[in-house]
Design a protein around this motif. Structure first.
Motif, mmCIF file in Angstrom:
data_model
loop_
_atom_site.group_PDB
_atom_site.id
_atom_site.type_symbol
_atom_site.label_atom_id
_atom_site.label_comp_id
_atom_site.label_asym_id
_atom_site.label_seq_id
_atom_site.Cartn_x
_atom_site.Cartn_y
_atom_site.Cartn_z
ATOM 1 N N SER A 1 -17.141 70.105 23.932
ATOM 2 C CA SER A 1 -17.852 70.307 25.700
ATOM 3 C C SER A 1 -18.587 68.764 25.421
ATOM 4 C CB SER A 1 -18.952 71.474 25.522
ATOM 5 O OG SER A 1 -19.305 71.199 27.125
ATOM 6 N N GLN A 2 -19.466 68.226 26.345
ATOM 7 C CA GLN A 2 -19.638 67.113 25.927
ATOM 8 C C GLN A 2 -21.341 67.787 27.043
ATOM 9 O OE1 GLN A 2 -17.492 64.443 27.972
ATOM 10 N NE2 GLN A 2 -17.618 64.852 30.095
ATOM 11 N N ALA A 3 -22.350 66.418 26.883
ATOM 12 C CA ALA A 3 -23.244 66.906 27.532
ATOM 13 C C ALA A 3 -23.708 65.399 27.205
ATOM 14 C CB ALA A 3 -24.269 67.927 27.024
ATOM 15 N N GLU A 4 -25.049 65.287 27.981
ATOM 16 C CA GLU A 4 -26.203 64.011 27.804
ATOM 17 C C GLU A 4 -26.906 64.639 26.198
ATOM 18 O OE1 GLU A 4 -28.295 63.271 31.243
ATOM 19 O OE2 GLU A 4 -26.062 62.434 32.235
ATOM 20 N N THR A 5 -27.995 65.816 26.410
ATOM 21 C CA THR A 5 -28.069 66.030 25.085
ATOM 22 C C THR A 5 -28.588 66.761 24.237
ATOM 23 O OG1 THR A 5 -29.436 67.841 26.647
ATOM 24 C CG2 THR A 5 -30.328 65.570 26.812
ATOM 25 N N LEU A 6 -28.597 67.037 22.988
ATOM 26 C CA LEU A 6 -28.044 67.535 21.857
ATOM 27 C C LEU A 6 -28.389 69.521 22.216
ATOM 28 C CD1 LEU A 6 -29.442 66.018 18.706
ATOM 29 C CD2 LEU A 6 -26.406 66.181 19.313
ATOM 30 N N ASP A 7 -29.213 69.556 22.551
ATOM 31 C CA ASP A 7 -30.013 70.941 23.665
ATOM 32 C C ASP A 7 -28.396 70.960 24.362
ATOM 33 O OD1 ASP A 7 -31.739 70.954 22.274
ATOM 34 O OD2 ASP A 7 -33.966 69.956 22.848
ATOM 35 N N GLU A 8 -28.952 70.515 25.337
ATOM 36 C CA GLU A 8 -28.080 70.761 26.462
ATOM 37 C C GLU A 8 -26.472 71.200 26.171
ATOM 38 O OE1 GLU A 8 -25.592 68.917 30.282
ATOM 39 O OE2 GLU A 8 -26.927 68.075 29.745
ATOM 40 N N LEU A 9 -25.579 69.977 25.027
ATOM 41 C CA LEU A 9 -24.639 70.381 24.168
ATOM 42 C C LEU A 9 -24.548 71.969 23.342
ATOM 43 C CD1 LEU A 9 -21.698 69.436 23.820
ATOM 44 C CD2 LEU A 9 -22.484 68.173 21.714
ATOM 45 N N GLN A 10 -25.268 71.724 22.831
ATOM 46 C CA GLN A 10 -25.888 73.695 21.853
ATOM 47 C C GLN A 10 -25.235 74.073 22.867
ATOM 48 O OE1 GLN A 10 -29.666 73.931 19.886
ATOM 49 N NE2 GLN A 10 -28.543 75.950 18.971
ATOM 50 N N GLU A 11 -26.230 74.672 24.352
ATOM 51 C CA GLU A 11 -25.640 75.119 25.315
ATOM 52 C C GLU A 11 -24.202 75.845 26.137
ATOM 53 O OE1 GLU A 11 -26.546 78.777 27.274
ATOM 54 O OE2 GLU A 11 -27.870 77.673 25.674
ATOM 55 N N ASN A 12 -23.850 74.782 25.745
ATOM 56 C CA ASN A 12 -22.926 74.510 26.882
ATOM 57 C C ASN A 12 -21.445 75.249 25.430
ATOM 58 O OD1 ASN A 12 -23.882 73.018 29.374
ATOM 59 N ND2 ASN A 12 -22.380 71.054 28.104
ATOM 60 N N LEU A 13 -21.682 74.494 24.610
ATOM 61 C CA LEU A 13 -20.743 75.024 23.309
ATOM 62 C C LEU A 13 -21.331 76.532 23.091
ATOM 63 C CD1 LEU A 13 -21.185 72.510 20.845
ATOM 64 C CD2 LEU A 13 -18.833 73.169 21.914
ATOM 65 N N GLY B 1 -18.690 67.672 21.414
ATOM 66 C CA GLY B 1 -18.499 68.592 20.337
ATOM 67 C C GLY B 1 -17.362 69.426 20.655
ATOM 68 N N TYR B 2 -17.217 70.085 19.376
ATOM 69 C CA TYR B 2 -15.934 70.788 19.048
ATOM 70 C C TYR B 2 -16.263 71.964 18.230
ATOM 71 C CZ TYR B 2 -13.382 68.819 15.115
ATOM 72 O OH TYR B 2 -13.241 67.805 14.906
ATOM 73 N N VAL B 3 -15.641 73.339 18.487
ATOM 74 C CA VAL B 3 -15.630 73.705 17.024
ATOM 75 C C VAL B 3 -13.700 74.171 16.666
ATOM 76 C CG1 VAL B 3 -16.240 76.605 16.801
ATOM 77 C CG2 VAL B 3 -17.610 75.203 18.432
ATOM 78 N N PRO B 4 -14.621 73.204 15.408
ATOM 79 C CA PRO B 4 -12.890 73.839 14.562
ATOM 80 C C PRO B 4 -12.333 75.427 14.365
ATOM 81 C CG PRO B 4 -14.200 73.014 13.412
ATOM 82 C CD PRO B 4 -14.876 73.101 14.654
ATOM 83 N N GLY B 5 -11.033 75.552 14.887
ATOM 84 C CA GLY B 5 -10.745 76.957 14.971
ATOM 85 C C GLY B 5 -10.059 77.567 15.697
ATOM 86 N N PHE B 6 -11.514 76.971 17.020
ATOM 87 C CA PHE B 6 -11.466 77.610 18.662
ATOM 88 C C PHE B 6 -10.755 77.089 19.297
ATOM 89 C CE2 PHE B 6 -14.147 80.386 16.583
ATOM 90 C CZ PHE B 6 -14.509 81.632 17.364
ATOM 91 N N ALA B 7 -9.242 76.861 19.944
ATOM 92 C CA ALA B 7 -8.449 75.967 20.913
ATOM 93 C C ALA B 7 -9.473 76.170 22.470
ATOM 94 C CB ALA B 7 -7.004 77.079 21.200
ATOM 95 N N GLY B 8 -9.593 74.965 22.763
ATOM 96 C CA GLY B 8 -10.654 75.239 24.217
ATOM 97 C C GLY B 8 -12.397 75.245 23.465
ATOM 98 N N ALA B 9 -12.350 75.716 22.377
ATOM 99 C CA ALA B 9 -13.955 75.422 22.364
ATOM 100 C C ALA B 9 -13.913 73.505 21.914
ATOM 101 C CB ALA B 9 -14.018 76.364 21.271
#
Length: 58
Positions: free
Chosen positions: A29-41, A19-27
């Motif tokens: 991450s990656q994860a095994e689950t969607l919940d983990e990805l959301q927390e990482n982001l 996952g990435y956030v458009p407009g934020f250079a460096g934002a």
């Protein structure tokens, strides 16, 4: 509280969510689950927002 939109893809080769956030250079991450990805982001965005030199591109 601010809301940000993330683009999420599932990598079939690695079986990870990316996952990435458009407009934020460096934002990104990656994860095994969607919940983990959301927390990482969330953590990445918090760190970027603490940076006084942050320049968001919209």
């Amino acid at each position: 509280m601010k809301n940000f939109t993330a683009i999420v893809e599932h990598d079939a080769e690695t079986q990870l969510y990316v996952g990435y956030v458009p407009g934020f250079a460096g934002a990104h991450s990656q994860a095994e689950t969607l919940d983990e990805l959301q927390e990482n982001l969330r953590e990445v965005i918090e760190m970027l927002l603490e940076d006084e030199n942050l320049v968001a591109e919209y």
